[in-house]
Design an enzyme around this catalytic site. Structure first.
Site, PDB file in Angstrom:
ATOM      1  CB  SER A  57      32.641  35.804  35.373  1.00 17.52           C
ATOM      2  OG  SER A  57      34.026  35.813  35.655  1.00 17.52           O
ATOM      3  CE  LYS A 110      35.357  39.888  34.819  1.00 15.29           C
ATOM      4  NZ  LYS A 110      34.222  38.964  35.006  1.00 15.29           N
TER       5      LYS A 110
END
Length: 209
Positions: A57, A110
């Site tokens: 991701s 993230k």
């Protein structure tokens, strides 16, 4: 004529000690070893921690199989563009998979797109905009679009809006806009800043925000 008693050939006698007397452990050495172990534990809990990244991701910045070091204290405040690891138990766990850290845990890695007070928006074919200013996302892979669905959100104080660099494969704040809390990560859930990649050796180095 006096004779010495015969000794067992397998018997060892420390220099200066009577035969058969085993020296007691050095208490100072044991104390130093114990303090060293305690310091290592404290460093891991309070200062830095290592994480394994199984998902893609955050590619191409961080790839599956990478191992990174996270600074827990002394890394400064959380700012836009920072790479962070956070506990997503209360914000992301209700959604689909994509744990960004070790499987079985609810820690995520993230990039911070917006902090408290920011307005973050994106339109397909356009790009990421924060507080009416376009963001040059140099970390996106060639051909990767900033978003495939439009959004326009305000980030509450004490919260973060986070995105994965590999948008098409990332379960991030966009995926939880309809959840309680709107996919915004509380600052208190931040574990630390990602500061270094130490594996694989061919790509060892700092991860500047």
């Amino acid at each position: 004529m006096s004779t010495e008693p015969a000794r067992d050939p397998h018997e060892t006698t420390p220099a200066g000690d009577p035969a058969g007397v085993v020296p007691r452990p050095d208490r100072r050495l044991l104390l130093e070893v114990g303090v060293g172990i305690l310091l290592l534990v404290l460093v891991r809990v309070l200062v830095i921690e290592s994480f394994h990244v199984p998902s893609g991701s955050m590619a191409p910045t961080i790839r599956p199989g990478d191992r990174v070091v996270v600074a827990k204290i002394g890394a400064g405040p959380v700012e836009r563009g920072d790479l962070i690891v956070f506990d997503g138990t209360t914000t992301f766990a209700r959604g689909a998979g994509d744990p960004s850290i070790d499987p079985g845990e609810q820690d995520y890695l993230k990039r911070v797109a917006g902090v408290g007070g920011d307005t973050v928006s994106c339109t397909p074919g356009g790009g990421l905009v924060v507080n009416d200013e376009p963001v040059a996302e140099r970390w996106l892979a060639p051909g990767e679009v900033p978003c495939d669905h439009p959004f326009d959100v305000g980030v509450p104080p004490g919260r973060l809006f986070v995105l994965g660099d590999n948008r098409s494969e990332s379960n991030d704040s966009r995926s939880h806009l309809g959840d309680p809390g709107g996919g915004m990560v509380p600052l208190e859930d931040v574990i630390g800043h990602v500061v270094w990649r130490y594996w694989p050796l061919a790509r060892t180095g700092g991860l500047g925000d």
